[in-house]
Design a protein around this motif. Sequence first.
Motif, PDB file in Angstrom:
ATOM      1  N   ARG A   1      56.282  23.067  61.855  1.00  0.00           N
ATOM      2  CA  ARG A   1      57.335  23.083  62.865  1.00  0.00           C
ATOM      3  C   ARG A   1      58.207  21.835  62.755  1.00  0.00           C
ATOM      4  N   ALA A   2      57.592  20.714  62.499  1.00  0.00           N
ATOM      5  CA  ALA A   2      58.374  19.478  62.344  1.00  0.00           C
ATOM      6  C   ALA A   2      59.283  19.591  61.130  1.00  0.00           C
ATOM      7  N   SER A   3      58.765  20.158  60.073  1.00  0.00           N
ATOM      8  CA  SER A   3      59.562  20.318  58.864  1.00  0.00           C
ATOM      9  C   SER A   3      60.775  21.200  59.121  1.00  0.00           C
ATOM     10  N   ALA A   4      60.512  22.313  59.808  1.00  0.00           N
ATOM     11  CA  ALA A   4      61.603  23.258  60.072  1.00  0.00           C
ATOM     12  C   ALA A   4      62.675  22.619  60.943  1.00  0.00           C
ATOM     13  N   ARG A   5      62.262  21.671  61.749  1.00  0.00           N
ATOM     14  CA  ARG A   5      63.254  21.009  62.622  1.00  0.00           C
ATOM     15  C   ARG A   5      64.031  19.942  61.894  1.00  0.00           C
ATOM     16  N   SER A   6      63.346  19.198  61.010  1.00  0.00           N
ATOM     17  CA  SER A   6      64.045  18.025  60.486  1.00  0.00           C
ATOM     18  C   SER A   6      64.272  17.963  58.981  1.00  0.00           C
ATOM     19  N   ASP A   7      63.583  18.789  58.188  1.00  0.00           N
ATOM     20  CA  ASP A   7      63.733  18.652  56.738  1.00  0.00           C
ATOM     21  C   ASP A   7      64.905  19.434  56.155  1.00  0.00           C
ATOM     22  N   ILE A   8      65.389  20.379  56.909  1.00  0.00           N
ATOM     23  CA  ILE A   8      66.319  21.341  56.299  1.00  0.00           C
ATOM     24  C   ILE A   8      67.650  21.366  57.033  1.00  0.00           C
ATOM     25  N   ARG A   9      68.654  21.935  56.366  1.00  0.00           N
ATOM     26  CA  ARG A   9      69.996  22.017  56.935  1.00  0.00           C
ATOM     27  C   ARG A   9      70.500  23.456  56.724  1.00  0.00           C
TER      28      ARG A   9
ATOM     29  N   PHE B   1      57.144  17.575  56.135  1.00  0.00           N
ATOM     30  CA  PHE B   1      55.935  18.400  55.964  1.00  0.00           C
ATOM     31  C   PHE B   1      54.899  17.640  55.163  1.00  0.00           C
ATOM     32  N   GLU B   2      55.361  17.056  54.068  1.00  0.00           N
ATOM     33  CA  GLU B   2      54.434  16.323  53.209  1.00  0.00           C
ATOM     34  C   GLU B   2      53.882  15.091  53.915  1.00  0.00           C
ATOM     35  N   ARG B   3      54.774  14.337  54.535  1.00  0.00           N
ATOM     36  CA  ARG B   3      54.370  13.090  55.183  1.00  0.00           C
ATOM     37  C   ARG B   3      53.363  13.349  56.305  1.00  0.00           C
ATOM     38  N   THR B   4      53.580  14.421  57.049  1.00  0.00           N
ATOM     39  CA  THR B   4      52.702  14.711  58.190  1.00  0.00           C
ATOM     40  C   THR B   4      51.290  15.072  57.739  1.00  0.00           C
TER      41      THR B   4
ATOM     42  N   LEU C   1      60.515  36.232  69.620  1.00  0.00           N
ATOM     43  CA  LEU C   1      60.538  34.923  70.282  1.00  0.00           C
ATOM     44  C   LEU C   1      60.842  35.063  71.766  1.00  0.00           C
ATOM     45  N   ALA C   2      61.642  36.061  72.114  1.00  0.00           N
ATOM     46  CA  ALA C   2      61.902  36.293  73.543  1.00  0.00           C
ATOM     47  C   ALA C   2      60.608  36.704  74.246  1.00  0.00           C
ATOM     48  N   ALA C   3      59.762  37.444  73.547  1.00  0.00           N
ATOM     49  CA  ALA C   3      58.501  37.880  74.133  1.00  0.00           C
ATOM     50  C   ALA C   3      57.404  36.830  73.971  1.00  0.00           C
ATOM     51  N   HIS C   4      57.563  35.920  73.016  1.00  0.00           N
ATOM     52  CA  HIS C   4      56.556  34.884  72.767  1.00  0.00           C
ATOM     53  C   HIS C   4      57.261  33.531  72.703  1.00  0.00           C
ATOM     54  N   PRO C   5      57.799  33.082  73.823  1.00  0.00           N
ATOM     55  CA  PRO C   5      58.621  31.867  73.807  1.00  0.00           C
ATOM     56  C   PRO C   5      57.881  30.620  73.348  1.00  0.00           C
ATOM     57  N   GLU C   6      56.554  30.647  73.420  1.00  0.00           N
ATOM     58  CA  GLU C   6      55.772  29.484  72.972  1.00  0.00           C
ATOM     59  C   GLU C   6      55.885  29.286  71.471  1.00  0.00           C
ATOM     60  N   GLU C   7      56.349  30.321  70.769  1.00  0.00           N
ATOM     61  CA  GLU C   7      56.485  30.200  69.318  1.00  0.00           C
ATOM     62  C   GLU C   7      57.853  29.693  68.897  1.00  0.00           C
ATOM     63  N   ARG C   8      58.716  29.495  69.855  1.00  0.00           N
ATOM     64  CA  ARG C   8      60.042  28.974  69.521  1.00  0.00           C
ATOM     65  C   ARG C   8      59.915  27.542  69.043  1.00  0.00           C
ATOM     66  N   LEU C   9      60.774  27.190  68.087  1.00  0.00           N
ATOM     67  CA  LEU C   9      60.732  25.828  67.555  1.00  0.00           C
ATOM     68  C   LEU C   9      61.250  24.835  68.573  1.00  0.00           C
TER      69      LEU C   9
END
Lengths: 729, 282, 187
Positions: B243-251, B224-227, A721-729
Amino acid sequence: MRHVGTDLVRTDGPAKVAGSARYVADLLVPGVWFGGTLRSPVACGTLRGIERDAGFDWSRVVVAGPGDLPGENVQALIVDDQPVLCERDIRHWGEPLLLVAAPDRVTLQAALAALRPRIDEHEGLFDAELSTQVFKELEIARGDVEQAFRAPPDGSRVIEGTYRSDSQEQLYIEPQGCIAWPPAADGSLLVQGSLQCPHYVRKALVRAFGIAPEQARVVQLETGGGFGGKEEYPSVVACHAALLARVAGHPVQLIYERHEDLGVTPKRHPARVRHRTLVAADGTLLALDIDVLFDGGAYTTLSPVVLSRGAIHAAGPYRCENVRIRGRVVATHHVPYGAFRGFGAPQTCFAIERQMDRIARELGLHPAALRRKNALELRGVTATGQVLKESVGAREVLDLALGRSGFERHPWRAARRSEERVRRGLGMSFFFHGAGFTGSGEQLLQGRVRVALLPDGRAEVLAGSTEIGQGTNTLFTAIAADALGAAVDDIVLAQPDTARVPDSGPTVASRTCMVVGGCLERACRELAQRVGAGAAAFRERAAAFLARGGDGVVTVTYRAPAGLSWDDARYRGDAYPVYGWACDVAEVEVDLASFEVRVLRFWTAVDVGKAIQPRLVAGQIEGGSLQAVGFAHLEVVSSERGRVQQDRLATCIIPTTLDTPEFFVDLVEMPFSNGPYGAKGVGELPMDGGAPAVLSAIEDALGLHLDTTPATSERILAAWLAAHPEERL
Amino acid sequence: MSVVSARSLAEALRALAEAPALVLAGGTDLMVEFESGRTQPARVLDILRVGELRGIALQADGLRLGALTSCTEILRAPLVRQHAPLLLEAAREVGAVQIQNRATLGGNLGTASPAADLNPVLVALGARVRLVSARGARELSVEEFLTGYRATARAPDELIESVLVPHRPASELARFRKVGTRRAQSIAKVVVALTLTRDARGAVAELRAAAGSVAERTLRLATFERTLLGQRLTRRQLSDAARASARSDIRPRDDVRSTADYRRHVLARVLVDLLHADCDAP
Amino acid sequence: MRSRSEALGPPIELAFVLNGRPRAVVAPPLRRLLDLLREELALTGTKEGCGEGECGACTVLVDGQATLACLVPCCQVAGCEVRTVEGPELDEIRAAFLAEGGAQCGICTPGMITATAAWIEDCRRSGATVTLAGARQALAGNLCRCTGYARILEAVLLAARERGLRVERGEYGASGESGESRREAAP
């Protein structure tokens, strides 16, 4: 030679496959009590006292504290800083405070739960960089590093790197344990257990109980793995068990549960190694400036020797006119670190090999070409100024491993298609490992081996060296049989019992085959000469010799090879009588979704001097290489406030069959004139190169230079991720 | 302290009706709990011999698996291979052979570890749990059954009798991935299961995605499902949804096995990876 | 882990077949099979490496299945057939481990042998071919720290051959009998 060089069935094999080999937990001792240890729940503090619950019936158990030791409250090893039981100053999590023995396990657990230590907790120091308490410091210097950096030639570059390796758990599948008997009328003690060095344990008992060496009898039982983890720690277990046996008046069994073993026994020293290298445009190493820092944990234990070996190996198997290695090992409030196969070298080898890959990349050279360019050869001079006079298989191991794997033809760190879901990579390492004790160590040890004819003409080998899986018994059988001109069945190995066998030195430091086996060969040749040649089988001739009144006992003391000299103060000279050499190539596959690493194939070529038992030594190489592969990416040992987090087998991860690469082992034999039949020590060597080879392969796959081992998926993700920052969430 | 080894369902339910007990099946979790002293029950009900809890049968509404079905039985059952192959993929990743021989479907559900390998698959398959007691029987979805960290909707006098995996559409995509600490005998860092059906126009008509080790319990990935529901499955949509799921669906948390950051990123990446080849370009 | 379960529950009578012979013992129902074997029955071949079902050193066969004796309460072996490393019908496997150098320190060896027996016998029953990849899968629950597994896997193949099974070495990295769950998505 009928047995040396051809594979015998392991002498201890039949019992092991039948399930009849007796490890300490298998002994049925009538009337045995069960011992346990009350330990500190904090890493740093002052012990104010230990309360006992009034509700528990204390008459059912015995309790032993430091005041019960008849000798000194010192865990004898190198420096007298570690107590057998803590009296006041707690220096690490799990430090033993009090011992309890009970007639059954349930009562034991209840008693331990009914004890409450009162401790004033203090802030602990866990960062070695900040520690000012130095267990040992040293400097190795060759040429003039400062001058070299001041006046670099045209086109040369300075390349820097900092490398870290974490701790690692030996994970012998049989936990620590021993059984101690109460003292005899004359005060003599008996301890039997799972251990590598019966004479070390004896020395510890002598100190703690104030008795003479002849009064401390230590017997090694079948031992389920050690890897260094049972070099010094069994002395702790033995002193504890013996103290309980003395207080209880019963034999006491002190066998650790895995959870306890993982939490409190010594592990590999975490390390930080800084490299600053001056390299010519063509890749020639001009100057190596290396700074080594090891975390020793709470007590000295073996840290000075670990640092010593680590530092001596820090410049790698390379020619370089100007070398400076500064090393120190310091105290922290971690559980004391100790011996683990490689003993400092895996950490420094990791660093130099990763640094070589960094140099290769920056100069646009192939990593293999860079190694070849700088590899030491026969008559080369090491960082300590040692001239390598014989037995240097450097080029041979490079040729074999690189040739078999095709690594030299492989474009390392070539660009990859970004749509690949998995990526394969190849990487290498090149390394050596000194066999035997450093410098004058073997001379100081004066290890001895005895061979004694039995009345029926068989020959008994009496040595303090232990079988811990590496094949000591089979090696000694092969060497003895050939040197005597006898059959395998004519050789009997005495159980390592300090009452019967001489001190051959500890079973460590890749010395058992070479040093002790070498003494054994000499003893047997001497005995063969006394017995005399003849047409009859050895056993008959030997029996006849005894019947004639011949002296059938030969004791040989180690003799260093002529012409070796070592300056212990300046760390200059012949650090080891000889080195083992190896080259590893690893093939990995990295999953780009999870950054899980699979090591698919692993090539290793190893110069062993002489393969006394080819299959045995290949087995050692495979086993050691897998431990190194585990160290490379899977085996995490971390601490929180000084407490090891991976204290169950569910969380202390080592490789399974499905985590193991396909091994391709090539043995090279460049004989060593002072080893039995030319053999030299290689028990530790395979541990040194696997981690850098795997990380080199990951670098090839991902284009990421990782500088910390283990390269866990989490760490790889972070680097990606440091090398590909665009892939960071 | 007492141990009852029941030989029939009736005996087991009677025992539970009398007094609460810790239910012991394959023992792969409980025996470790007992030995460590973490669990010290007053009463244990051993149900390993209760034959009514075994067996796999195809019924009108789906595949019914007895609670005592072991992972090994799942791996070997032709009916599972035909009607619920996703379960097979998960069973293969449970521990190793010795654990697979003893670990049961009911045990996975009853223990409700957030890292359980089978439970996300059961959720993705829309499976239902049948609970029985002396008072009767009831069914609920696996999702409703798994209520929290090592917590379920099972009443103290109930036993898990069986699991029903409803018939799945033939065209359904079913995917499973476990990311563990090593290749075998490991606890999941992230475990994901999903089933997806598209309609005639190629839009996502049904999607069930569940994950473990990313929260205190197995959970549905609602975002994830809704999107993705109602959308064509493109790589762009997939990536955004993941990506949205990873941000908001989980803890997720940092723990001894892994980190929250790793779990978030790897969940997203695995979701993409599982459906990548099934996307309409781009 | 040391038998806290010793304290749980009044003893029961237990009858089962051990290494081909009928046995009857009296033991607390939650006592681990491992302890029953090693202590009451003095069969110390089955080893304890961890007590938490992670290392495989305590593997025995229960009704033909490889099972961790540290996770089985003895009430659950009533009426079962239990086989340990000391049992009969393991000689080809023993010989193969000796011939191939499959044992070093030996502590994992009994578990490896029983796990091998369970798998080989299962292959024979199902007619499956014994492969290297299959052997890796079958022994994935048995940890070894000494050998790097290579010679253990060779011993398994040799033992299978000696028992008359069909053995095809195959690729080391191939999917075992149960196959890979990770699908290689097309780029």
